[in-house]
Design an enzyme around this catalytic site. Sequence first.
Site, mmCIF file in Angstrom:
data_model
loop_
_atom_site.group_PDB
_atom_site.id
_atom_site.type_symbol
_atom_site.label_atom_id
_atom_site.label_comp_id
_atom_site.label_asym_id
_atom_site.label_seq_id
_atom_site.Cartn_x
_atom_site.Cartn_y
_atom_site.Cartn_z
ATOM 1 N N ASP A 211 -0.910 -2.471 13.396
ATOM 2 C CA ASP A 211 -1.072 -1.883 12.375
ATOM 3 C C ASP A 211 -1.119 -0.330 12.784
ATOM 4 O OD1 ASP A 211 -3.569 -1.538 9.623
ATOM 5 O OD2 ASP A 211 -1.959 -0.295 9.871
ATOM 6 N N ASP B 9 0.946 -1.114 -0.040
ATOM 7 C CA ASP B 9 0.071 0.056 -0.071
ATOM 8 C C ASP B 9 0.788 1.159 -0.091
ATOM 9 O OD1 ASP B 9 -2.232 -1.642 2.522
ATOM 10 O OD2 ASP B 9 -1.997 -1.777 0.001
ATOM 11 N N ASP C 95 -4.556 2.341 10.775
ATOM 12 C CA ASP C 95 -5.250 1.767 9.905
ATOM 13 C C ASP C 95 -6.312 2.764 9.264
ATOM 14 O OD1 ASP C 95 -6.734 -0.820 8.707
ATOM 15 O OD2 ASP C 95 -8.302 0.318 9.886
ATOM 16 N N GLU D 189 2.681 -3.469 9.992
ATOM 17 C CA GLU D 189 2.040 -3.837 8.723
ATOM 18 C C GLU D 189 3.186 -2.906 7.810
ATOM 19 O OE1 GLU D 189 -1.550 -1.305 7.290
ATOM 20 O OE2 GLU D 189 -1.681 -2.962 6.022
ATOM 21 N N ASP E 245 1.331 7.506 8.553
ATOM 22 C CA ASP E 245 1.610 6.181 8.696
ATOM 23 C C ASP E 245 2.978 5.928 9.105
ATOM 24 O OD1 ASP E 245 -0.141 3.986 6.122
ATOM 25 O OD2 ASP E 245 -0.498 4.506 8.083
ATOM 26 N N GLU F 119 -4.740 -7.175 12.242
ATOM 27 C CA GLU F 119 -6.209 -6.521 12.164
ATOM 28 C C GLU F 119 -7.186 -7.527 12.572
ATOM 29 O OE1 GLU F 119 -5.922 -5.364 7.800
ATOM 30 O OE2 GLU F 119 -5.468 -3.519 8.232
HETATM 31 P P1 P6P Z 1 -11.913 -0.883 0.663
HETATM 32 C C1 P6P Z 1 -8.158 0.541 5.184
HETATM 33 O O1 P6P Z 1 -7.272 0.480 3.902
HETATM 34 C C2 P6P Z 1 -8.522 -1.080 5.214
HETATM 35 O O2 P6P Z 1 -7.369 -1.657 5.474
HETATM 36 C C3 P6P Z 1 -9.534 -0.951 6.347
HETATM 37 O O3 P6P Z 1 -9.365 -0.147 7.431
HETATM 38 C C4 P6P Z 1 -10.952 -0.783 5.720
HETATM 39 O O4 P6P Z 1 -11.840 -1.477 6.329
HETATM 40 C C5 P6P Z 1 -10.429 -1.505 4.231
HETATM 41 O O5 P6P Z 1 -9.377 -1.378 4.116
HETATM 42 C C6 P6P Z 1 -11.379 -0.589 3.275
HETATM 43 O O6 P6P Z 1 -11.001 -1.349 2.065
HETATM 44 O O7 P6P Z 1 -11.393 -1.825 -0.271
HETATM 45 O O8 P6P Z 1 -13.291 -1.209 1.033
HETATM 46 O O9 P6P Z 1 -11.427 0.458 0.495
#
Ligand code: P6P
Length: 358
Positions: free
Chosen positions: A139, A87, A142, A116, A93, A298
């Site tokens: 993490d 990512d 997050d 992470e 972060d 997570e």
């Molecule tokens: P999507 C944030 O990047 C994360 O890791 C979580 O906090 C969140 O629930 C999820 O990904 C969101 O993912 O694919 O719905 O954008």
Amino acid sequence: MATTTKKTSANGTSTPAPAAPQPGNRIVTLDEFIIRSEKDFEYATGELTGLLRDIGVAAKIINREVNKAGLVNIIGVADGSDNASGDTQQKLDVYANDKLIECLQNSGECCAIASEENEDIIQVASVNNKASNYVVLFDPLDGSSNIDVNVSVGTIFAIYRRKSDPSGPATREDFLQPGTRQVAAGYVLYGTSTILVYTTGHGVNGFTLDPSIGEFCLSHRNMRIPDNGQFYAVNQGYYSKFDLEMRRYIDHCSDQNYGLRYIGSMVSDIHRILIQGGIFLYPSTRKYPKGKLRLLYECNPLSMVIEQAGGKSLTTQLKRILDMEPRELHQRCTIAIGSPRMVDELNAFVERYSALPL
Ligand code: P6P
């Protein structure tokens, strides 16, 4: 019984004076609560207490920067660096990761860290030649893609006892343990207020940061998730890519007029579900066939919190998350987590419509 007297202001309106503090509502700080709870903990050696306090200190430091992210040059993407998960890293972060590592290294209460943001584990040198029995995973921030748009983000953490020989360095096997072996887990939510929620396997308690005294204060004692709920959290944008059983369950939620609440920040969604009830789903998609969310830092910690509060947490193939045997540090998994009655409902849909053998 508290007595309050009415004060009459110049314009004649009267406002009740604040009630005198009662024993039931005196301030209990996180530090005090952790120390008092130490007796509940099987390995009460003070190390776990120290670790939880280190995380609390790091959370206060991170909170200070998150709260002014729009003002200083730490929002926006870090200079092109990607994290271990591939990512794109947000500068906050990186900042949060550095502060958590720094706080844990300073105290030496753990022997190694996994994050992470880091491909491999990080050894922590002992302090005062004191060998440590714990490893910490987190993490650090997050949902960080939400920082620039001022949406809540969170820190998620898990603590295990090491398995390797304490006379040597920590190994990956110290981290590749099922979630049932977590000795503590929790999260910090940097939202309208900043709250730290954690469990050591003896229930769940929440502590809200009082900036005026710089302390996390007990605000949510013995948190219990509602047995049922009226909300579901899923990225509806992937609906057409979900397996049949997931689409049938989502259709059912819609038919039941449940509210769809999805913030895109897992800690925020899970915290709302812990308080109001509901279910959070991240099923398999084409982009993430094994699910997007990380098992070790997570899904496992959040599953321990939700189970300790009376909820359930499964993969969308109906395996209990906490029983999963990890193979890799950054392993992904699918998840369905929340109120027990809603997870049971999902379970029935998967059993009825799943094309795959469960
Ligand atoms: P999507 C944030 O990047 C994360 O890791 C979580 O906090 C969140 O629930 C999820 O990904 C969101 O993912 O694919 O719905 O954008």
